[in-house]
Scaffold this motif. Structure first.
Motif, PDB file in Angstrom:
ATOM      1  N   GLY A 229     -35.858   5.416 -72.719  1.00  0.00           N
ATOM      2  CA  GLY A 229     -37.071   4.960 -73.385  1.00  0.00           C
ATOM      3  C   GLY A 229     -36.839   4.636 -74.849  1.00  0.00           C
ATOM      4  N   TRP A 230     -36.026   5.459 -75.521  1.00  0.00           N
ATOM      5  CA  TRP A 230     -35.756   5.218 -76.939  1.00  0.00           C
ATOM      6  C   TRP A 230     -35.062   3.880 -77.152  1.00  0.00           C
ATOM      7  CZ3 TRP A 230     -32.975  10.613 -77.406  1.00  0.00           C
ATOM      8  CH2 TRP A 230     -33.916  11.638 -77.213  1.00  0.00           C
TER       9      TRP A 230
ATOM     10  N   HIS B 112     -51.406   0.964 -74.917  1.00  0.00           N
ATOM     11  CA  HIS B 112     -50.215   0.346 -75.500  1.00  0.00           C
ATOM     12  C   HIS B 112     -50.607  -0.650 -76.595  1.00  0.00           C
ATOM     13  CE1 HIS B 112     -49.378   1.509 -71.334  1.00  0.00           C
ATOM     14  NE2 HIS B 112     -48.095   1.647 -71.662  1.00  0.00           N
TER      15      HIS B 112
ATOM     16  N   ALA C 154     -40.407   1.315 -72.533  1.00  0.00           N
ATOM     17  CA  ALA C 154     -40.548   1.524 -73.980  1.00  0.00           C
ATOM     18  C   ALA C 154     -41.559   2.611 -74.321  1.00  0.00           C
ATOM     19  CB  ALA C 154     -40.942   0.212 -74.656  1.00  0.00           C
ATOM     20  N   ALA C 155     -42.398   2.981 -73.356  1.00  0.00           N
ATOM     21  CA  ALA C 155     -43.389   4.035 -73.595  1.00  0.00           C
ATOM     22  C   ALA C 155     -42.856   5.428 -73.219  1.00  0.00           C
ATOM     23  CB  ALA C 155     -44.663   3.741 -72.812  1.00  0.00           C
TER      24      ALA C 155
ATOM     25  N   LYS D 158     -41.043   8.377 -74.171  1.00  0.00           N
ATOM     26  CA  LYS D 158     -40.618   8.899 -75.469  1.00  0.00           C
ATOM     27  C   LYS D 158     -39.675  10.094 -75.367  1.00  0.00           C
ATOM     28  CE  LYS D 158     -43.753   6.206 -77.529  1.00  0.00           C
ATOM     29  NZ  LYS D 158     -43.384   5.040 -78.338  1.00  0.00           N
TER      30      LYS D 158
ATOM     31  N   GLU E   2     -37.625   1.134 -76.646  1.00  0.00           N
ATOM     32  CA  GLU E   2     -38.583   1.110 -77.755  1.00  0.00           C
ATOM     33  C   GLU E   2     -37.943   0.519 -79.008  1.00  0.00           C
ATOM     34  OE1 GLU E   2     -41.712   4.111 -80.013  1.00  0.00           O
ATOM     35  OE2 GLU E   2     -39.807   4.914 -79.280  1.00  0.00           O
ATOM     36  N   ASN E   3     -36.706   0.914 -79.295  1.00  0.00           N
ATOM     37  CA  ASN E   3     -36.011   0.367 -80.465  1.00  0.00           C
ATOM     38  C   ASN E   3     -35.837  -1.147 -80.364  1.00  0.00           C
ATOM     39  OD1 ASN E   3     -35.783   2.886 -81.631  1.00  0.00           O
ATOM     40  ND2 ASN E   3     -33.686   3.251 -80.918  1.00  0.00           N
TER      41      ASN E   3
ATOM     42  N   VAL F  87     -39.924  -5.582 -71.661  1.00  0.00           N
ATOM     43  CA  VAL F  87     -38.885  -5.403 -72.676  1.00  0.00           C
ATOM     44  C   VAL F  87     -37.887  -6.565 -72.724  1.00  0.00           C
ATOM     45  CG1 VAL F  87     -37.027  -3.909 -73.525  1.00  0.00           C
ATOM     46  CG2 VAL F  87     -39.148  -2.895 -72.659  1.00  0.00           C
TER      47      VAL F  87
ATOM     48  N   GLU G  62     -39.194  -2.841 -81.066  1.00  0.00           N
ATOM     49  CA  GLU G  62     -39.556  -2.817 -82.481  1.00  0.00           C
ATOM     50  C   GLU G  62     -38.695  -3.767 -83.302  1.00  0.00           C
ATOM     51  OE1 GLU G  62     -42.385  -1.602 -83.421  1.00  0.00           O
ATOM     52  OE2 GLU G  62     -42.564  -1.011 -81.311  1.00  0.00           O
TER      53      GLU G  62
END
Length: 381
Positions: free
Chosen positions: A42-43, A232, A34-35, A37, A46-47, A243, A50
């Motif tokens: 990674g996207w 983080h 998730a880190a 970018k 991360e999505n 994740v 979130e």
């Protein structure tokens, strides 16, 4: 394996099938960090994080930016308590908690005492309830935090959270609540709360993931990080995010928000059925309040029975505990029941029954029959 009937949901809950299904793609197909970018792996991760953060926040009425993911409630508690202590470094510091808190809280405060903090451990009455007047009297000018759990893990007793929060607000003191046993079981709100610990595996999510709610835009300080390396989670908790577990936590929070009210009504009826039948056993008494408690928990003491033998035999067909899972290997009576003034022998002969999402009426009927049979056998030995 031929498992016994499971009535130990306060120790842990099974992952809901929907939670497992939501997690699976993030072990393989969507395995990104998730880190990271700079690319879609990674996207995607991360999505997903979130989205889960939003769901966990929604469960407790928080903003998503106020949720810090951790490895579990014990880490959240350590971060919240030690992080505030370090923020006030150099000042005289006093903290208020309670004798019946979870060991994760009590042991953390014991560590702070070694570092120079003053700690008041509030007593409870025979029902496990604190006195609000005792709490107010315990506040000093240098009191930095009041730390009281939302609901007790052994008896299910619920503290008067709105009144405690109001008292903290009036005195400009940080209010930290361990809501591990309450969140996802009953409505929980972060209104006037500064810090709140949560755990996924208590609400049908995976083990190894929790969260700390940290109020934003408030004059009182936030905890300082206890784990460093990468910055983080807004600098509060470094480390590569888990994740799949976070996704599972989010899904579990979403499920509980939609089903906990109806589930609580069903489980309360089953709990009352179990409790009523077991309290018919001569010498059986309820530990804790009968009114102000979680709907799925009962803690019953069986007088005149040798505790270890009772506990061992009951668990052959009904999985239960004598208290917190973290201290279940100890032969000592529960510190919670001791604080309530229970005789040590009676404390050792006490059983916590906690019901859950897949508990059926047949489970309860069978559990009643088995416990009654075991108590009769143990008494006659």
């Amino acid at each position: 394996m031929n498992y016994p009937i499971y009535l130990d949901y306060n120790a842990t809950t099974p992952c809901a099938p929907e939670v497992i299904e939501a997690m699976l793609p993030y072990f393989g197909t969507h395995f990104g960090n998730a880190a990271s970018k700079s690319h879609p792996y990674g996207w995607m991760a991360e999505n997903a994080v979130e989205e889960a953060r939003e769901k966990v926040a929604h469960l407790i009425g928080a903003k998503s930016k106020e949720i810090i993911f951790t490895s579990g409630a014990t880490e959240s508690i350590n971060l919240g308590i030690k992080g505030i202590f370090e923020n006030y470094a150099g000042e005289r510091q006093h903290y208020i908690t309670c004798q019946t808190e979870h060991k994760a809280v009590l042991d953390t405060f014991a560590e702070l005492e070694k570092r120079g903090a003053e700690v008041t451990y509030l007593p409870v009455n025979s029902k496990g309830e604190i006195s609000l007047s005792d709490l107010e009297t315990a506040i000093y000018p240098h009191t930095k935090m009041i730390c009281l759990m939302w609901a007790n893990n052994e008896t299910g007793v619920i503290h008067p959270i709105p009144e405690i929060a109001q008292l903290c607000e009036k005195n400009c003191i940080i209010f930290f609540t361990d809501a591990v046993q309450a969140a996802g079981k009953i409505p929980v709100s972060v209104k006037s709360v500064h810090l709140m610990a949560l755990s996924a595996h208590k609400l049908y999510g995976p083990k190894g993931v929790g969260a700390l709610f940290v109020r934003h835009n408030h004059e009182l300080p936030k905890p300082l990080a206890q784990i460093h390396g990468g910055g983080h989670e807004k600098g509060m908790r470094s480390g590569t995010l888990n994740v799949p577990a976070i996704v599972g936590f989010g899904k579990a929070a979403e499920l509980r928000l939609g089903e906990m009210t109806q589930d609580a009504r069903r489980l309360e009826l089953l709990r009352n059925q179990l409790e009523k039948a077991l309290l018919e056993i001569p010498g059986a008494v309820l530990n804790g309040s009968q009114e102000n408690r979680l709907p799925h928990v009962t803690n019953i003491a069986f007088a005149g029975v040798e505790g270890e033998g009772l506990f061992r035999k009951v668990n052959l067909k009904v999985a239960v505990s004598s208290g917190s899972a973290c201290t279940s290997i100890s032969p000592k009576p529960s510190h919670v029941l001791q604080a309530m003034g229970l005789d040590p022998d009676l404390g050792r002969a006490s059983i916590r029954f906690s019901l859950g999402r897949i508990t059926t009426e047949k489970n309860i009927e069978d559990a009643i029959a088995w416990v009654k049979k075991v108590v009769e056998e143990v008494i006659n030995v």
